[in-house]
Design a protein around this motif. Structure first.
Motif, PDB file in Angstrom:
ATOM      1  N   LEU A  28     -13.347 -21.306  -5.428  1.00  8.53           N
ATOM      2  CA  LEU A  28     -13.426 -20.034  -4.707  1.00  8.53           C
ATOM      3  C   LEU A  28     -12.055 -19.388  -4.515  1.00  8.53           C
ATOM      4  O   LEU A  28     -11.917 -18.404  -3.798  1.00  8.53           O
ATOM      5  N   GLY A  29     -11.025 -19.963  -5.146  1.00  9.45           N
ATOM      6  CA  GLY A  29      -9.699 -19.365  -5.087  1.00  9.45           C
ATOM      7  C   GLY A  29      -8.951 -19.599  -3.795  1.00  9.45           C
ATOM      8  O   GLY A  29      -8.035 -18.841  -3.457  1.00  9.45           O
ATOM      9  N   LYS A  30      -9.294 -20.660  -3.068  1.00  9.97           N
ATOM     10  CA  LYS A  30      -8.695 -20.900  -1.758  1.00  9.97           C
ATOM     11  C   LYS A  30      -7.631 -22.000  -1.762  1.00  9.97           C
ATOM     12  O   LYS A  30      -7.130 -22.380  -0.711  1.00  9.97           O
ATOM     13  N   THR A  31      -7.296 -22.520  -2.940  1.00 14.72           N
ATOM     14  CA  THR A  31      -6.290 -23.568  -3.043  1.00 14.72           C
ATOM     15  C   THR A  31      -4.992 -22.974  -3.575  1.00 14.72           C
ATOM     16  O   THR A  31      -4.987 -22.382  -4.652  1.00 14.72           O
ATOM     17  N   PRO A  32      -3.875 -23.105  -2.839  1.00 11.65           N
ATOM     18  CA  PRO A  32      -2.589 -22.600  -3.343  1.00 11.65           C
ATOM     19  C   PRO A  32      -2.231 -23.265  -4.665  1.00 11.65           C
ATOM     20  O   PRO A  32      -2.502 -24.445  -4.867  1.00 11.65           O
ATOM     21  N   GLN A  33      -1.632 -22.504  -5.552  1.00 13.23           N
ATOM     22  CA  GLN A  33      -1.337 -23.023  -6.889  1.00 13.23           C
ATOM     23  C   GLN A  33      -0.387 -24.204  -6.862  1.00 13.23           C
ATOM     24  O   GLN A  33      -0.466 -25.085  -7.717  1.00 13.23           O
TER      25      GLN A  33
END
Length: 208
Positions: free
Chosen positions: A162-167
């Motif tokens: 869902l795009g909630k983890t920092p790269q």
């Protein structure tokens, strides 16, 4: 920190090596046993072990070639029968997971294939005691349903999808989820994750 091509390649290689380590190690063990074994029956068992490990390694490589690499050459589409065979080969030897395939289109465009394969990998990993993996695709829509006696779906993987983890917190275990999120975002699509029952996990993707 933003993801660079080198960072991504490093994470993908780490994931690939992790998944190939077991069958390749089994082949190495089989060769060592075969070299020291003189009993015909035991030698036959060693050869069976080598054969099975070689098939598993080849199947995993075929899957990851499509999921991570330039599968299908430089064409923009991939034959859906090749996709089905790659997924079935990933877990088809021990019959722990049964594949349901509901894709009628003869080909799929390559970006959608990468999304489907990586999400299939995540869904099959969640079936820790086996079960059923049903895959359907039509047009710009992809649906994947995993059902098993025990489902383990990691919260970090869900957050990454869902795009909630920092790269800068990505790991080899999370790279497939990050790749899915990035590819869907590039297409202005969306991903839905639903748990209608404790033993059922649903993914729905709509690509623009």
């Amino acid at each position: 920190m933003t993801m660079t091509a080198i960072n991504l390649a490093s994470l993908l290689c780490s994931r690939l090596c992790h998944d190939l380590l077991s069958p390749v190690s089994a082949m190495n063990n089989g060769i060592e046993l075969l070299a020291d074994e003189h009993d015909p029956e035991m030698r036959a068992r060693c050869i069976d072990l080598l054969s099975e490990s070689a098939k598993v390694s080849a199947s995993k490589l075929k899957f990851f070639r499509l999921a991570f690499g330039q599968g299908g050459g430089f064409s923009e589409s991939v034959d859906t029968e090749e996709i089905r065979e790659a997924i079935a080969g990933l877990f088809g030897f021990d019959h722990r997971i049964q594949l349901g395939w509901m894709v009628d289109d003869p080909v799929m465009e390559k970006q959608a294939v990468r999304i489907l394969l990586n999400l299939s990998l995540i869904a099959s990993d969640a079936l820790v005691r086996g079960g059923n993996l049903d895959i359907g695709a039509e047009g710009n829509e992809i649906v994947i349903r995993a059902e098993g006696r025990r489902l383990v779906f990691d919260e970090q993987i869900e957050a990454t999808l869902l795009g909630k983890t920092p790269q800068d917190q990505l790991t080899p275990r999370l790279v497939a989820a990050w790749l899915i999120y990035t590819l869907i975002k590039e297409r202005n699509g969306d991903l839905q994750i639903v748990r209608p029952e404790p033993n059922v996990l649903l993914f729905g993707i709509n690509l623009m």
